[in-house]
Design an enzyme around this catalytic site. Structure first.
Site, PDB file in Angstrom:
ATOM      1  N   ASP A  19      32.261  70.604  41.454  1.00 28.13           N
ATOM      2  CA  ASP A  19      31.902  72.172  41.903  1.00 28.13           C
ATOM      3  C   ASP A  19      30.301  72.095  42.603  1.00 28.13           C
ATOM      4  O   ASP A  19      29.646  71.466  41.858  1.00 28.13           O
ATOM      5  CB  ASP A  19      31.791  73.052  40.567  1.00 28.13           C
ATOM      6  CG  ASP A  19      31.430  75.036  40.793  1.00 28.13           C
ATOM      7  OD1 ASP A  19      31.379  74.677  41.767  1.00 28.13           O
ATOM      8  OD2 ASP A  19      30.864  75.024  39.643  1.00 28.13           O
TER       9      ASP A  19
ATOM     10  N   GLU B  27      34.946  71.767  45.470  1.00 29.55           N
ATOM     11  CA  GLU B  27      35.366  73.355  46.432  1.00 29.55           C
ATOM     12  C   GLU B  27      34.755  73.435  47.435  1.00 29.55           C
ATOM     13  O   GLU B  27      34.368  72.843  47.869  1.00 29.55           O
ATOM     14  CB  GLU B  27      34.614  73.781  45.433  1.00 29.55           C
ATOM     15  CG  GLU B  27      34.704  75.300  45.638  1.00 29.55           C
ATOM     16  CD  GLU B  27      34.073  76.315  44.632  1.00 29.55           C
ATOM     17  OE1 GLU B  27      33.709  77.805  44.917  1.00 29.55           O
ATOM     18  OE2 GLU B  27      34.315  76.182  43.279  1.00 29.55           O
TER      19      GLU B  27
ATOM     20  N   ASP C 176      29.245  74.998  34.964  1.00 29.54           N
ATOM     21  CA  ASP C 176      29.885  74.508  36.181  1.00 29.54           C
ATOM     22  C   ASP C 176      30.990  73.608  35.694  1.00 29.54           C
ATOM     23  O   ASP C 176      31.458  72.942  36.776  1.00 29.54           O
ATOM     24  CB  ASP C 176      28.422  73.879  36.411  1.00 29.54           C
ATOM     25  CG  ASP C 176      27.536  75.298  37.463  1.00 29.54           C
ATOM     26  OD1 ASP C 176      28.249  75.835  38.437  1.00 29.54           O
ATOM     27  OD2 ASP C 176      26.257  75.542  36.214  1.00 29.54           O
TER      28      ASP C 176
END
Length: 182
Positions: free
Chosen positions: A7, A69, A141
């Protein structure tokens, strides 16, 4: 298969590592790489911390592939550009390590983990905890990174079935380096 989910973030990047054994997805590790201790104007130094940090994670956990991502455009274009640079440093570290990289949107991850694309951070944390049988909630996260690894575990199996069925596979949303598929 061992999947590293990432992420991306310029201040805090989450990572999560899972093993896929048959139909099971098993937790290996998770955490964050932080740059908040650096001067906010020191972008090159922040990018180096992210690059080196992911390199250390790869060396320690030896994943066979990674999922990252995809950045969406924020209201603030400057923030989007900075996040894109962080993401670029992370992907470069992965590719330098020889890993194939899959990319997913936050919407795809939320749908895969929580069943709907409007899931909030706390819902993702709770679902990741349940899916991986964790004793407690991962940080937000790390939970997103684990969610990306889980997403790839499921999407990778689907892509492998498609490839076997028609010899092609892939749909433009997931990219693989050097044609390797996991």
């Amino acid at each position: 298969m061992r999947i590293l989910g990432i992420d991306p973030g310029l201040r805090t990047t989450g990572f999560g590592v899972v093993d896929v054994v048959g139909a099971d997805v098993r937790y290996v590790a998770s955490g964050t790489i932080g740059t908040q201790h650096l001067d906010t104007r020191a972008l090159p130094e922040r990018l180096k911390v992210l690059f080196d940090g992911i390199g250390e994670v790869v060396q320690r956990y030896q994943p066979t592939c990674a999922s990252v991502e995809i950045v969406f455009v924020n209201v603030n274009p400057q923030s989007t550009l900075l996040l894109g640079q962080a993401r670029g440093a992370l992907i470069t570290a992965l590719v330098t390590a020889g890993l194939p990289v899959a990319e997913y949107t936050a919407l795809q991850m939320k749908q895969a983990v929580a069943g709907h694309g409007r899931a909030h951070k706390d819902q993702i944390q709770e679902m990741v905890k349940r899916l991986l049988n964790l004793p407690g909630l991962p940080g937000p996260d790390a939970a997103d990174a684990l969610g990306l690894a889980i997403t790839h575990a499921h999407a990778g199996k689907a892509l492998a079935r498609l490839t076997a069925a028609d010899g092609v596979g892939g749909n433009g949303k997931v990219s693989y380096r050097a044609g390797r598929q996991h």
